[in-house]
Design an enzyme around this catalytic site. Structure first.
Site, PDB file in Angstrom:
ATOM      1  N   ASN A  33      63.291  14.377  -7.156  1.00  0.00           N
ATOM      2  CA  ASN A  33      62.112  14.797  -7.904  1.00  0.00           C
ATOM      3  C   ASN A  33      62.350  14.860  -9.408  1.00  0.00           C
ATOM      4  OD1 ASN A  33      63.801  17.037  -6.892  1.00  0.00           O
ATOM      5  ND2 ASN A  33      62.475  18.320  -8.156  1.00  0.00           N
TER       6      ASN A  33
ATOM      7  N   GLN B 290      58.842  13.062  -2.558  1.00  0.00           N
ATOM      8  CA  GLN B 290      58.666  12.358  -3.822  1.00  0.00           C
ATOM      9  C   GLN B 290      58.486  10.850  -3.644  1.00  0.00           C
ATOM     10  OE1 GLN B 290      58.377  13.555  -6.922  1.00  0.00           O
ATOM     11  NE2 GLN B 290      58.540  15.678  -6.243  1.00  0.00           N
TER      12      GLN B 290
ATOM     13  N   CYS C 131      58.961  22.728  -9.670  1.00  0.00           N
ATOM     14  CA  CYS C 131      58.953  23.666  -8.551  1.00  0.00           C
ATOM     15  C   CYS C 131      59.881  24.856  -8.788  1.00  0.00           C
ATOM     16  CB  CYS C 131      59.372  22.950  -7.264  1.00  0.00           C
ATOM     17  SG  CYS C 131      58.378  21.497  -6.877  1.00  0.00           S
TER      18      CYS C 131
END
Length: 310
Positions: free
Chosen positions: A70, A98, A254
């Site tokens: 990611n 992803q 995140c």
């Protein structure tokens, strides 16, 4: 757990995998986290399948490797790793969050046993995801973590989010329709952004694998819309604040509550200061060449201004 208590993953894996592994480690499992190609390598972040082969033991019960990272966009050789796992009788899970919708993903071609992915990364609704579970050769048997009503064949009880599921399916359909052309378009935009950033800012470092000049799904080692750049001599958070409405990320979006440098970049061998100077750019469906021009100019001006301030 019948096979054993040994689990294998990668140091650059997403926290959604690393944190549960750490919890299992506190409960008696042994967790091995593998190293990847280091910063500066044209395959930085890439996992050599031989490392997996060397780490598998008689008591290894699970290998979990993400298909695409990611932060740095590196695409792992899941097909080769899955073959190794299958030959040794070890279950392999792939976090494809992803990758799905951004590059072609075929569970039969990858030969994985389990694959997880989510809707919000492909413009679908938040709060809904999917887990592919292989049903043959032999079938993977899972123990439910949520019990009650027996929904979803007893694997995950609870009332289903029908609207979210329908939205997820439609988002996947749209990605599949765009797949032949969209990766190549994003790669061109990504390379345009990198070229303009290098023209406007000195002493940049690319984080992750080298950028391909053209998109080839069979040889790609990086997501086409991903760019992660270390600016050096500037703090990534300060840079974010200096860029107004430009939507980029320092580290993993995140993990926005974690003030420390990215664990992914540290795993590449980068220093903490260099890792803190990075920005991650994610180009997507609605981005245009004109927006890339604006982004490059905005970032360049902000970096140069902050460097002058010391």
């Amino acid at each position: 757990r019948r096979r054993g208590d040994h689990l294998i993953s990668v140091r650059t894996e997403h926290k959604a995998v690393l944190d549960p592994l750490a919890r299992l480690g506190r409960r008696g499992y042994e967790v091995t986290l593998l190293e990847v190609e280091q910063h500066g390598s044209p395959r930085a972040g890439w996992l050599d399948p031989q490392r997996v082969a060397d780490a598998i033991r008689e008591d290894t019960s699970l290998v979990s490797i993400m298909l695409a990272n990611n932060e740095i966009g590196v695409i792992q050789p899941l097909r080769e790793i899955a073959v190794l796992c299958r030959d040794r009788g070890v279950t392999i899970h792939c976090d494809a969050t992803q990758a799905v919708g951004k590059i072609p993903v075929d569970v039969q071609d990858l030969n994985v046993d389990l694959m997880s992915f989510t809707a919000h990364k492909i413009y679908g609704p938040k709060g809904v995801g999917a887990l592919y579970v292989r049903q043959s050769r032999p079938a993977v048997r899972l123990e439910p973590q949520i019990t009650g009503g027996g929904q979803q064949d007893g694997l995950r009880s609870g009332t289903l989010n029908v609207a979210g599921i329908v939205g997820f399916a439609r988002a996947l359909e749209l990605c599949a329709q765009e797949m032949p052309a969209e990766p190549a378009r994003l790669l061109a935009l990504r390379n345009q952004l990198w070229k303009q950033l290098r023209h406007g800012v000195d002493n940049l470092q690319l984080c992750g694998p080298a950028l391909e000049e053209a998109y080839n799904p069979s040889t790609a080692v990086r997501l086409p819309g991903n760019l992660d750049v270390a600016f050096g001599n500037v703090d990534g958070e300060a840079l974010l604040l200096a860029m107004g409405d430009l939507a980029v990320s320092s580290g993993a979006a995140c993990s926005s509550t974690d003030p420390g440098p990215s664990h992914v970049l540290l795993a590449l061998g980068m220093t903490g200061d260099l890792a803190r100077s990075t920005l991650r750019f994610g180009l997507g469906r609605f981005n245009t060449a004109e927006e890339v021009d604006i982004a490059a100019a905005t970032v360049g001006a902000a970096v140069n201004r902050l460097r002058k301030l010391g």
